[in-house]
Design a protein around this motif. Structure first.
Motif, short mmCIF file in Angstrom:
data_model
loop_
_atom_site.label_atom_id
_atom_site.label_comp_id
_atom_site.label_asym_id
_atom_site.label_seq_id
_atom_site.Cartn_x
_atom_site.Cartn_y
_atom_site.Cartn_z
N LEU A 18 36.46 28.18 66.36
CA LEU A 18 35.87 29.23 67.30
C LEU A 18 37.10 30.09 67.58
O LEU A 18 36.88 31.41 67.83
N ILE A 19 38.21 29.84 67.83
CA ILE A 19 39.41 30.85 68.18
C ILE A 19 39.60 31.78 67.08
O ILE A 19 39.79 32.93 67.19
N GLY A 20 39.45 31.16 65.81
CA GLY A 20 39.56 32.21 64.59
C GLY A 20 38.58 33.04 64.64
O GLY A 20 38.86 34.16 64.16
N TYR A 21 37.40 32.56 64.85
CA TYR A 21 36.14 33.65 64.59
C TYR A 21 36.25 34.48 65.82
O TYR A 21 36.00 35.78 65.52
N ASN A 29 39.34 45.84 67.76
CA ASN A 29 39.45 46.24 69.18
C ASN A 29 40.84 45.78 69.63
O ASN A 29 41.56 46.89 70.18
N ASP A 30 41.39 44.80 69.44
CA ASP A 30 42.74 44.22 70.00
C ASP A 30 43.65 44.95 69.05
O ASP A 30 44.97 45.44 69.72
N GLN A 50 51.64 59.14 61.61
CA GLN A 50 52.27 57.99 61.83
C GLN A 50 51.61 57.06 62.90
O GLN A 50 51.25 55.93 62.68
N PHE A 51 50.79 57.59 63.75
CA PHE A 51 50.01 56.67 64.81
C PHE A 51 48.96 55.97 64.16
O PHE A 51 48.71 54.91 64.23
N ASN A 52 48.39 56.79 63.12
CA ASN A 52 47.16 56.15 62.15
C ASN A 52 47.70 55.17 61.55
O ASN A 52 46.88 53.96 61.35
N ALA A 53 48.91 55.37 60.86
CA ALA A 53 49.52 54.21 59.96
C ALA A 53 49.83 52.91 60.91
O ALA A 53 49.56 51.63 60.48
N ILE A 54 50.39 53.12 62.05
CA ILE A 54 50.82 52.08 62.94
C ILE A 54 49.53 51.40 63.39
O ILE A 54 49.58 50.11 63.57
N GLN A 55 48.37 52.12 63.63
CA GLN A 55 47.11 51.55 64.14
C GLN A 55 46.53 50.88 63.06
O GLN A 55 46.00 49.54 63.40
N ASN A 56 46.51 51.29 61.81
CA ASN A 56 46.26 50.46 60.73
C ASN A 56 46.78 48.85 60.64
O ASN A 56 46.23 48.04 60.32
N MET A 57 48.12 49.31 60.67
CA MET A 57 48.96 48.05 60.72
C MET A 57 48.66 46.88 61.72
O MET A 57 48.47 45.75 61.14
N PHE A 58 48.39 47.55 63.09
CA PHE A 58 48.03 46.58 63.99
C PHE A 58 46.52 45.72 63.77
O PHE A 58 46.56 44.49 63.87
N ILE A 60 44.94 45.66 60.76
CA ILE A 60 45.02 44.48 59.80
C ILE A 60 45.65 43.32 59.96
O ILE A 60 45.20 42.35 59.68
N SER A 61 46.95 43.36 60.74
CA SER A 61 47.42 42.23 61.13
C SER A 61 46.87 41.18 61.97
O SER A 61 46.74 40.05 61.94
N ASN A 62 46.09 41.53 62.93
CA ASN A 62 44.92 40.95 63.71
C ASN A 62 43.79 40.61 63.07
O ASN A 62 43.58 39.32 63.23
N VAL A 63 43.41 41.14 62.15
CA VAL A 63 42.13 40.77 61.28
C VAL A 63 42.81 39.56 60.39
O VAL A 63 42.14 38.39 60.14
N ILE A 64 43.76 39.73 59.58
CA ILE A 64 44.28 38.81 58.74
C ILE A 64 44.79 37.48 59.67
O ILE A 64 44.56 36.18 59.10
N LEU A 65 45.41 37.53 60.74
CA LEU A 65 45.68 36.37 61.68
C LEU A 65 44.41 35.63 61.89
O LEU A 65 44.29 34.42 61.85
N GLY A 66 43.37 36.33 62.22
CA GLY A 66 42.01 35.67 62.73
C GLY A 66 41.19 34.97 61.53
O GLY A 66 40.90 34.00 61.48
N GLY A 67 41.41 35.77 60.31
CA GLY A 67 41.03 35.21 59.23
C GLY A 67 41.68 33.92 58.74
O GLY A 67 40.96 33.05 58.25
N ILE A 68 42.93 33.78 58.84
CA ILE A 68 43.49 32.49 58.49
C ILE A 68 43.31 31.41 59.29
O ILE A 68 43.08 30.60 59.07
N VAL A 69 43.30 31.90 60.81
CA VAL A 69 43.17 30.62 61.62
C VAL A 69 41.48 30.22 61.50
O VAL A 69 41.16 28.86 61.54
N PHE A 70 40.56 31.17 61.26
CA PHE A 70 39.15 30.74 60.83
C PHE A 70 39.11 29.88 59.58
O PHE A 70 38.45 29.03 59.81
#
Length: 89
Positions: A18-21, A29-30, A50-58, A60-70
């Motif tokens: 559930l946490i991963g999902y 959004n996070d 530069q802001f778009n690149a940073i935003q995409n990095m944040f 992608i890292s949140n989605v990857i973390l959620g996917g791994i935990v899920f």
């Protein structure tokens, strides 16, 4: 005692799944919120590319973390269900 361990593991895997999902679902959004917080901490001004690149990095890292935990939670949940059903039979 083994029932407590097995059902405890089952409950932990449900919580982990559930946490991963939820992390996967709210990852975009996070990530956007984290990028905006970073922009404010840097003074509020930055090149838009530069802001778009940073935003995409944040994001992608949140989605990857959620996917791994899920994925880990779901695989352990399947293993836990298999062990519980195997012991019943």
């Amino acid at each position: 005692m083994t029932y407590i361990k097995q059902y405890g593991f089952f409950v932990v895997t449900i919580v982990l799944t559930l946490i991963g999902y939820l992390k996967l679902k709210s990852g975009v959004n996070d990530g956007i919120d984290a990028a905006n917080t970073y922009l404010r901490s840097m003074g509020g001004s930055m090149d838009s590319a530069q802001f778009n690149a940073i935003q995409n990095m944040f994001v992608i890292s949140n989605v990857i973390l959620g996917g791994i935990v899920f994925a880990v939670g779901l695989s352990f949940l399947c293993f836990s269900i298999y062990k519980l059903l195997k012991e019943v039979n």
